[in-house]
Scaffold this active site. Sequence first.
Site, PDB file in Angstrom:
ATOM      1  N   TRP A   1     -58.803  20.183 -54.371  1.00 32.11           N
ATOM      2  CA  TRP A   1     -58.997  20.093 -55.817  1.00 32.11           C
ATOM      3  C   TRP A   1     -60.461  20.013 -56.226  1.00 32.11           C
ATOM      4  O   TRP A   1     -60.777  20.161 -57.409  1.00 32.11           O
ATOM      5  CB  TRP A   1     -58.248  18.886 -56.390  1.00 32.11           C
ATOM      6  CG  TRP A   1     -58.464  17.590 -55.662  1.00 32.11           C
ATOM      7  CD1 TRP A   1     -57.606  16.993 -54.787  1.00 32.11           C
ATOM      8  CD2 TRP A   1     -59.613  16.728 -55.738  1.00 32.11           C
ATOM      9  NE1 TRP A   1     -58.146  15.821 -54.310  1.00 32.11           N
ATOM     10  CE2 TRP A   1     -59.371  15.629 -54.879  1.00 32.11           C
ATOM     11  CE3 TRP A   1     -60.822  16.767 -56.449  1.00 32.11           C
ATOM     12  CZ2 TRP A   1     -60.290  14.593 -54.707  1.00 32.11           C
ATOM     13  CZ3 TRP A   1     -61.738  15.744 -56.280  1.00 32.11           C
ATOM     14  CH2 TRP A   1     -61.464  14.677 -55.424  1.00 32.11           C
TER      15      TRP A   1
ATOM     16  N   PRO B   1     -46.848  17.105 -49.574  1.00 28.80           N
ATOM     17  CA  PRO B   1     -45.745  16.717 -48.690  1.00 28.80           C
ATOM     18  C   PRO B   1     -44.554  17.672 -48.721  1.00 28.80           C
ATOM     19  O   PRO B   1     -43.698  17.611 -47.837  1.00 28.80           O
ATOM     20  CB  PRO B   1     -45.348  15.333 -49.225  1.00 28.80           C
ATOM     21  CG  PRO B   1     -46.569  14.831 -49.927  1.00 28.80           C
ATOM     22  CD  PRO B   1     -47.197  16.045 -50.533  1.00 28.80           C
TER      23      PRO B   1
ATOM     24  N   ILE C   1     -66.390   7.997 -49.694  1.00 27.44           N
ATOM     25  CA  ILE C   1     -66.127   7.475 -51.039  1.00 27.44           C
ATOM     26  C   ILE C   1     -65.660   8.583 -51.973  1.00 27.44           C
ATOM     27  O   ILE C   1     -64.771   8.403 -52.788  1.00 27.44           O
ATOM     28  CB  ILE C   1     -67.383   6.777 -51.605  1.00 27.44           C
ATOM     29  CG1 ILE C   1     -67.784   5.602 -50.700  1.00 27.44           C
ATOM     30  CG2 ILE C   1     -67.141   6.297 -53.037  1.00 27.44           C
ATOM     31  CD1 ILE C   1     -69.085   4.931 -51.086  1.00 27.44           C
ATOM     32  N   PHE C   2     -66.272   9.752 -51.885  1.00 27.11           N
ATOM     33  CA  PHE C   2     -65.945  10.904 -52.729  1.00 27.11           C
ATOM     34  C   PHE C   2     -66.151  10.579 -54.204  1.00 27.11           C
ATOM     35  O   PHE C   2     -65.338  10.905 -55.066  1.00 27.11           O
ATOM     36  CB  PHE C   2     -64.510  11.384 -52.468  1.00 27.11           C
ATOM     37  CG  PHE C   2     -64.435  12.852 -52.156  1.00 27.11           C
ATOM     38  CD1 PHE C   2     -65.101  13.374 -51.057  1.00 27.11           C
ATOM     39  CD2 PHE C   2     -63.697  13.717 -52.953  1.00 27.11           C
ATOM     40  CE1 PHE C   2     -65.036  14.729 -50.757  1.00 27.11           C
ATOM     41  CE2 PHE C   2     -63.628  15.074 -52.669  1.00 27.11           C
ATOM     42  CZ  PHE C   2     -64.295  15.576 -51.565  1.00 27.11           C
TER      43      PHE C   2
ATOM     44  N   CYS D   1     -67.385  17.417 -49.876  1.00 29.54           N
ATOM     45  CA  CYS D   1     -67.168  17.021 -48.480  1.00 29.54           C
ATOM     46  C   CYS D   1     -68.485  16.809 -47.745  1.00 29.54           C
ATOM     47  O   CYS D   1     -68.558  16.017 -46.804  1.00 29.54           O
ATOM     48  CB  CYS D   1     -66.323  18.069 -47.768  1.00 29.54           C
ATOM     49  SG  CYS D   1     -66.969  19.743 -47.941  1.00 29.54           S
TER      50      CYS D   1
ATOM     51  N   GLU E   1     -61.313  22.225 -42.545  1.00 29.20           N
ATOM     52  CA  GLU E   1     -62.608  21.753 -43.057  1.00 29.20           C
ATOM     53  C   GLU E   1     -62.306  20.442 -43.765  1.00 29.20           C
ATOM     54  O   GLU E   1     -61.675  20.426 -44.811  1.00 29.20           O
ATOM     55  CB  GLU E   1     -63.215  22.798 -43.995  1.00 29.20           C
ATOM     56  CG  GLU E   1     -64.691  22.563 -44.275  1.00 29.20           C
ATOM     57  CD  GLU E   1     -64.913  21.688 -45.486  1.00 29.20           C
ATOM     58  OE1 GLU E   1     -65.183  20.473 -45.285  1.00 29.20           O
ATOM     59  OE2 GLU E   1     -64.810  22.176 -46.611  1.00 29.20           O
ATOM     60  N   LEU E   2     -62.735  19.337 -43.137  1.00 27.40           N
ATOM     61  CA  LEU E   2     -62.237  18.016 -43.513  1.00 27.40           C
ATOM     62  C   LEU E   2     -63.341  17.126 -44.082  1.00 27.40           C
ATOM     63  O   LEU E   2     -64.315  17.614 -44.621  1.00 27.40           O
ATOM     64  CB  LEU E   2     -61.551  17.384 -42.298  1.00 27.40           C
ATOM     65  CG  LEU E   2     -60.456  18.258 -41.647  1.00 27.40           C
ATOM     66  CD1 LEU E   2     -59.913  17.617 -40.392  1.00 27.40           C
ATOM     67  CD2 LEU E   2     -59.339  18.562 -42.635  1.00 27.40           C
TER      68      LEU E   2
ATOM     69  N   GLY F   1     -59.660  19.689 -46.979  1.00 27.36           N
ATOM     70  CA  GLY F   1     -59.215  18.446 -47.597  1.00 27.36           C
ATOM     71  C   GLY F   1     -59.551  17.256 -46.724  1.00 27.36           C
ATOM     72  O   GLY F   1     -60.510  17.293 -45.941  1.00 27.36           O
TER      73      GLY F   1
END
Length: 501
Positions: A169, A227, A401-402, A303, A269-270, A246
């Site tokens: 997002w 999910p 923290i984002f 990220c 890509e995390l 994500g």
Amino acid sequence: MSSPAQPAVPAPLADLKIQHTKIFINNEWHNSVSGKKFPVLNPATEEVICHVEEGDKADVDKAVKAARQAFQIGSPWRTMDASERGRLLNKLADLMERDRLLLATMEALNGGKVFANAYLSDLGGCIKALKYCAGWADKIHGQTIPSDGDIFTYTRREPIGVCGQIIPWNFPMLMFIWKIGPALSCGNTVVVKPAEQTPLTALHLASLIKEAGFPPGVVNIVPGYGPTAGAAISSHMDVDKVAFTGSTQVGKLIKEAAGKSNLKRVTLELGGKSPCIVFADADLDIAVEFAHHGVFYHQGQCCVAASRIFVEESVYDEFVKRSVERAKKYVLGNPLTPGINQGPQIDKEQHDKILDLIESGKKEGAKLECGGGRWGNKGFFVQPTVFSNVTDEMRIAKEEIFGPVQQIMKFKSVDDVIKRANNTTYGLAAGLFTKDLDKAITVSSALQAGVVWVNCYMMLSAQCPFGGFKMSGNGRELGEHGLYEYTELKTVAMKISQKNS
């Protein structure tokens, strides 16, 4: 030689109408099999923009079937010239340029992104990435190999097949293009699940994909929740590859599902907790500005955010002082309003998580220099926050923290800061600021990160591979290496009557 001038930023559309809210399969719009819809919010106002069809396993099954049909031997897509695939990608880039104002307005409205950034950076990055991938379409090829004996051997780089692609997002449009661009350039078909918070630009892009002339079934888009729809893609026995951007937590679930199903190929890509190191000999004005943008850009929802700033002790106090002054200049508000340079966080869950981590910093003894709380009484806004006197064991120094929260730590020596910078499970990005060439080379080679920026930060381009070490992911996106992630390498060895050199 100077870079091309950026286009002037127009006013956002005042009367944006959302046209596309359905599932896109086989170049057609579908209602969800279940009949369910989900609300899409404006994070600046907390109001519902529209309701979108909620895809789940049944819809993913339909989309995968369409993608598989489009990938069959002899299909229009499989028999299309590679140069024609490139032409279609270039056409899509042109259509995005045509609809640039609409897409940027939509990204600001739905994603909380400052409009000028959406218009210039996100749309600009999308268009450049598409054109880069378009140029590669007829240049992806194998080699001839001089094998022993009377054998003629060559390799083929073939498309993998049906690729599931799960979009985050924080950069919904850019990550959509980063995923479909290389996949389509190499000849794959795709099933895309945009984030449930931000599906609107992906669905508008679906209409452009059809308009550009891509055959039915090549691109399919199923909005829905992780999910349900995301899990269905990850565990599907007829999906050949899954790509995800994500959180590390969800990345683990996707890799597990891939392994338990058909061992599909995976690129991830995390998350990150990226170090940014400022040496005493650095140009402090440049270091402060890049470090600032490195953590505050898009409300800290990146990220690669420079979320651990290490500053050499002799310039520490001055760096903190200038960083606080810079953070206090922010103007918060509706990201569609001119003059605003910080919008809201994406949703209440993220907003509350950030505030919880800020509180942990206060309790654990970090010095709050500015910010530290919610802004306003409507929308998911967080004040730009700077902490000094941060130590490595604090939660704000360890957890992603984002959000718009800068942690500034002190170091004494090169060896000390390298060890501390690498003391994390993440390894996505890093930055360092110094005028010493030897130091720049030594430190950049020692840092465990997929990309290291020297005397700059967050400088990404379509030509350069991007991805993480350690728990920041597997594989690469962008560049030549990013395209190869969407190919299988086949060796063909053919017996011949006589080999000649």
